[in-house]
Motif scaffolding. Structure first.
Motif, PDB file in Angstrom:
ATOM      1  N   ALA A 418       0.828  -1.206   0.000  1.00  0.00           N
ATOM      2  CA  ALA A 418       0.000   0.000   0.000  1.00  0.00           C
ATOM      3  C   ALA A 418       0.861   1.254   0.000  1.00  0.00           C
ATOM      4  O   ALA A 418       0.579   2.230  -0.715  1.00  0.00           O
ATOM      5  N   ILE A 419       1.948   1.239   0.786  1.00  0.00           N
ATOM      6  CA  ILE A 419       2.854   2.395   0.833  1.00  0.00           C
ATOM      7  C   ILE A 419       3.499   2.601  -0.530  1.00  0.00           C
ATOM      8  O   ILE A 419       3.577   3.735  -1.037  1.00  0.00           O
ATOM      9  N   GLY A 420       3.971   1.505  -1.125  1.00  0.00           N
ATOM     10  CA  GLY A 420       4.616   1.617  -2.430  1.00  0.00           C
ATOM     11  C   GLY A 420       3.661   2.090  -3.513  1.00  0.00           C
ATOM     12  O   GLY A 420       3.997   2.962  -4.327  1.00  0.00           O
ATOM     13  N   LEU A 421       2.447   1.544  -3.522  1.00  0.00           N
ATOM     14  CA  LEU A 421       1.456   1.935  -4.529  1.00  0.00           C
ATOM     15  C   LEU A 421       1.071   3.402  -4.366  1.00  0.00           C
ATOM     16  O   LEU A 421       0.963   4.138  -5.349  1.00  0.00           O
ATOM     17  N   LYS A 425       5.960   4.452  -6.169  1.00  0.00           N
ATOM     18  CA  LYS A 425       7.268   3.824  -6.345  1.00  0.00           C
ATOM     19  C   LYS A 425       7.192   2.308  -6.435  1.00  0.00           C
ATOM     20  O   LYS A 425       8.210   1.627  -6.423  1.00  0.00           O
ATOM     21  N   LEU A 426       5.977   1.799  -6.482  1.00  0.00           N
ATOM     22  CA  LEU A 426       5.811   0.363  -6.690  1.00  0.00           C
ATOM     23  C   LEU A 426       4.835   0.174  -7.840  1.00  0.00           C
ATOM     24  O   LEU A 426       3.676   0.589  -7.764  1.00  0.00           O
ATOM     25  N   ASP A 427       5.329  -0.455  -8.902  1.00  0.00           N
ATOM     26  CA  ASP A 427       4.496  -0.782 -10.063  1.00  0.00           C
ATOM     27  C   ASP A 427       4.014  -2.217  -9.891  1.00  0.00           C
ATOM     28  O   ASP A 427       4.832  -3.151  -9.899  1.00  0.00           O
ATOM     29  N   ASP A 569      -6.374   8.939   2.763  1.00  0.00           N
ATOM     30  CA  ASP A 569      -5.567   8.921   1.535  1.00  0.00           C
ATOM     31  C   ASP A 569      -4.388   7.949   1.615  1.00  0.00           C
ATOM     32  O   ASP A 569      -3.289   8.244   1.131  1.00  0.00           O
ATOM     33  N   LEU A 570      -4.601   6.795   2.225  1.00  0.00           N
ATOM     34  CA  LEU A 570      -3.547   5.787   2.290  1.00  0.00           C
ATOM     35  C   LEU A 570      -3.469   4.972   1.005  1.00  0.00           C
ATOM     36  O   LEU A 570      -2.435   4.361   0.727  1.00  0.00           O
ATOM     37  N   LEU A 571      -4.550   4.972   0.256  1.00  0.00           N
ATOM     38  CA  LEU A 571      -4.616   4.262  -1.024  1.00  0.00           C
ATOM     39  C   LEU A 571      -5.686   4.907  -1.886  1.00  0.00           C
ATOM     40  O   LEU A 571      -6.685   5.408  -1.363  1.00  0.00           O
ATOM     41  N   SER A 572      -5.478   4.863  -3.190  1.00  0.00           N
ATOM     42  CA  SER A 572      -6.564   5.245  -4.085  1.00  0.00           C
ATOM     43  C   SER A 572      -7.560   4.090  -4.148  1.00  0.00           C
ATOM     44  O   SER A 572      -7.229   2.950  -3.804  1.00  0.00           O
ATOM     45  N   LYS A 573      -8.773   4.374  -4.577  1.00  0.00           N
ATOM     46  CA  LYS A 573      -9.781   3.320  -4.688  1.00  0.00           C
ATOM     47  C   LYS A 573      -9.304   2.229  -5.648  1.00  0.00           C
ATOM     48  O   LYS A 573      -9.501   1.036  -5.400  1.00  0.00           O
ATOM     49  N   GLU A 574      -8.645   2.656  -6.724  1.00  0.00           N
ATOM     50  CA  GLU A 574      -8.151   1.695  -7.716  1.00  0.00           C
ATOM     51  C   GLU A 574      -7.116   0.754  -7.099  1.00  0.00           C
ATOM     52  O   GLU A 574      -7.176  -0.468  -7.275  1.00  0.00           O
ATOM     53  N   ASN A 575      -6.162   1.315  -6.371  1.00  0.00           N
ATOM     54  CA  ASN A 575      -5.131   0.480  -5.760  1.00  0.00           C
ATOM     55  C   ASN A 575      -5.685  -0.365  -4.621  1.00  0.00           C
ATOM     56  O   ASN A 575      -5.210  -1.483  -4.375  1.00  0.00           O
ATOM     57  N   ALA A 576      -6.684   0.159  -3.908  1.00  0.00           N
ATOM     58  CA  ALA A 576      -7.324  -0.626  -2.853  1.00  0.00           C
ATOM     59  C   ALA A 576      -8.007  -1.849  -3.464  1.00  0.00           C
ATOM     60  O   ALA A 576      -7.911  -2.965  -2.926  1.00  0.00           O
TER      61      ALA A 576
END
Length: 664
Positions: A418-421, A425-427, A569-576
């Motif tokens: 989650a931090i990387g996304l 900096k994390l693909d 704002d720890l993650l976007s909905k898409e990344n979640a």
């Protein structure tokens, strides 16, 4: 010449004596009131009471009674007020004088305020004329007369209940069995048997029976036992001369299942009394000793009512002060008693802890620590033998594991992802080439290498790394995002700060020193080893942020408390959504396949935390599993079980969790 000087001095003294003002009653009363306010009772008696008052009330009766009453009634802020008349009055021809005084004081039953007419009489003592008080006991308390008795009645406040979210009692004012013997009916040949059943000694029973108040026909209490222990009560009362009676007692209906979070009450100790006596506690008070009983003591306990009465010789009673009883307030929790009980049933033979939380509201539904103990026994007075057994138990049942912080192991990996996304900096599509089970960045690491469990993939992306819990992938992802980004991400998740929770929980840490300053430490931390520590509650909340599309709610324990966002704002909905998909695949395609439950879409992440001194050595293992039902994400559950190294590691925790879901 000398004779003239002597005669002059003598005449001057005679003149001064003739001009000296006679004592006045208002001045005498004014001086007496000052002594009264200073509570100088001995001087008040010796220098100011009339002869008749002294003959009626000895110095001991006057002084000691006043002192004792003021002490027993906890008199404070004594204010005796006498307004000296503005106009001078001629008293030479008067034999008595009467003045009003106002008496105020604060007592344990509230304020007392009244007016009293005080009479002074003129008397000659040792050839000196002066004014003296015709004192009577009503100057101590209103309506008090010689022969009266002052009584203090206590109206006990009922302790508030602790309830779950549905109003189910977790701590309540209930009843207990009080076991005792009637000496004239009790056969001492059964002394050892009774002692064994009550977990005490024959000497103790003998001591109770030999108390000064005991008569042969009296019931002599020995011990209280919980109402849930009815079989023991029946066995005891089948012994001739042993009886029971029901008495009021704090009761914990869910026993061991809620012991660590709810706590228990017990009789106040001498040390506690010294600390709390100024807050209205008596030396016989029952107070919260642990858990929420202690944490919410002030709210739960209420305030006893007090009544100060004067009992007349006729039998009549006069109330002079009353403080109304204030009942203790109930505390309603977000805890779900049924969920708590079911989770405990599945974990009770384990050593570990768990927490369940609603990710959308932050409401904590369960907190478990095992092994546990019976709080009813503590509330009623646990035997020294049983307490010592709990203390000596290597599994530490008295330890509240809920509040502790642990290495999260691989359950850290979704947080790292989650931090990387979120930092960009994390693909998730980027695949690292990883061959074999061990990897190190370069020779600067010396003999240190990161080890992964499975080497089935050589091209490892985020999905594969989560499904098969690849340590090397996350070590490399952590190095690529860098210490600053990783640490800031952890802080965004609440690491290094107090958990905003009504129950004290140990704060999560990044490292022992507070920051990551070495590459190896960064790599280890990214996959959940290193020096990272988290409580199960914080771990649960962090996964809640993934389920709740990047919003971590403030964990709540008190029902009705305002729901608040703790971290945003720890993650976007898409990344979640991406992480939720991967967490489901950990169960359907990955290493947590044994978590599958028919009718539920269990998703989650396993973790194994190795507790050892250095790489290459062996130690104990904690197995973790954080999970939720994607079809009904009403709660996320984090479970940590200790000493799983010989029981399948984290797979054992998965299996225990599965049993819970099957029964829930």
């Amino acid at each position: 010449m000398k004779k003239f000087v002597f005669i002059s001095i003598l005449m001057s003294l005679i003149f001064l004596a003739g001009c000296q003002e006679k004592p006045q009653p208002d001045e005498r009363l004014e001086a007496y009131v000052k002594l009264w306010n200073d509570q100088e009772f001995a001087e008040m008696h010796s220098g100011y009471l009339s002869q008749s008052a002294k003959e009626t009330y000895s110095e001991e009766e006057f002084s000691e009674r006043a002192k004792d009453l003021y002490t027993d009634l906890e008199v404070k802020n004594l204010q005796v007020k006498f307004d000296k008349p503005e106009e001078e009055q001629e008293w030479d021809d008067q034999e008595s004088a009467t003045f009003p005084v106002e008496i105020k004081m604060t007592t344990l039953a509230g304020d007392i305020q009244y007016e009293k007419e005080v009479e002074l009489v003129k008397e000659t003592k040792e050839d000196q004329e002066n004014w003296y008080l015709n004192w009577d006991p009503s100057l101590i308390l209103p309506d008090l007369e010689q022969g009266d008795k002052v009584r203090i009645q206590t109206v006990p406040a009922e302790r508030g209940d602790i309830k779950d979210r549905e109003g189910i009692a977790l701590a309540v004012n209930g009843q207990a069995y009080e076991i005792g013997v009637v000496p004239e009916k009790f056969d001492k040949a059964n002394m050892q048997k009774v002692a064994d059943l009550l977990e005490t000694t024959p000497d103790y029973i003998e001591e109770q029976m030999n108390q000064s108040w005991v008569q042969p026909e009296h019931f002599v209490p020995l011990k209280k036992i919980p109402m849930t222990n009815r079989d023991l009560a029946v066995e005891l009362t089948s012994i001739t001369g042993v009886f029971n009676q029901k008495v009021e007692a704090r009761e914990y209906p869910y026993g061991e299942a809620t012991a660590h979070i709810i706590g228990y009450t017990g009789k106040i100790t001498a040390e506690e009394y010294e600390e709390l006596k100024d807050k209205g506690y008596s030396d016989q008070a029952v107070i919260g000793k642990r858990g929420l009983e202690e944490l919410f003591e002030e709210k739960l306990r209420g305030t006893d009512g007090k009544v100060i009465l004067i009992e007349k010789e006729s039998g009549d009673a006069v109330t002079i002060a009353t403080k109304e009883v204030k009942q203790g307030e109930d505390v309603k929790l977000t805890i779900d008693a049924n969920l708590q009980k079911e989770l405990y049933e599945q974990m009770k033979d384990e050593t570990g802890t768990a927490a369940a939380l609603n990710p959308n509201t932050g409401e904590v539904l369960s907190m478990i620590s095992v092994p546990s103990f019976d709080p009813n026994e503590f509330a009623l007075g646990i035997s020294s033998t049983k307490y010592k057994a709990l203390q000596d138990n290597p599994d530490q049942p008295l330890l509240n594991r809920v509040v502790n912080a642990y290495s999260p192991g691989s359950t850290m990996k979704p947080i790292t992802a989650a931090i990387g996304l979120n930092s960009g900096k994390l693909d998730p599509a980027k695949a690292y080439t990883i061959e074999g089970k061990q990897w190190q960045k370069d020779e600067s690491w010396g003999g240190y290498k990161v080890t992964r469990v499975f080497d089935n993939d050589t091209k490892v992306d985020l999905e594969s790394a989560l499904k098969f819990s690849d340590n090397i992938y996350f070590a490399r992802a952590g190095l690529d995002m860098g210490a600053d980004t990783f640490q800031q991400g952890l802080k965004n998740f609440g690491f290094g700060e107090d958990i905003p929770f009504a129950y004290p929980i140990t704060a999560s840490q990044i490292t022992n020193e507070g920051e990551i300053n070495k590459e190896i430490l960064l790599a280890d931390s990214a996959y959940g080893q290193g020096q990272i520590l988290m409580s199960v509650l914080h771990l649960t909340s962090s996964y809640g942020a993934i389920i709740n599309d990047g919003i971590m709610m403030k964990p709540l324990l008190i029902a009705g408390a305002e729901q608040e966002v703790w971290k945003n704002d720890l993650l976007s909905k898409e990344n979640a959504e991406l992480l939720k998909t991967d967490l489901r695949k950990v169960v359907t395609e990955g290493i947590a396949g044994k978590a599958a439950v028919e009718g539920k879409a269990i998703a989650g992440k396993t973790g194994t935390a190795e507790i050892k001194s250095e790489q290459g050595t062996t130690g104990t293992e904690n197995g973790l599993f954080v999970s939720y039902d994607q079809d009904n994400p009403e709660f996320v559950l984090a479970m940590l079980l200790e000493n799983v190294e010989d029981r399948g590691g984290s797979t054992h925790t998965v299996e225990v969790t599965k049993k819970f879901y099957q029964n829930w």
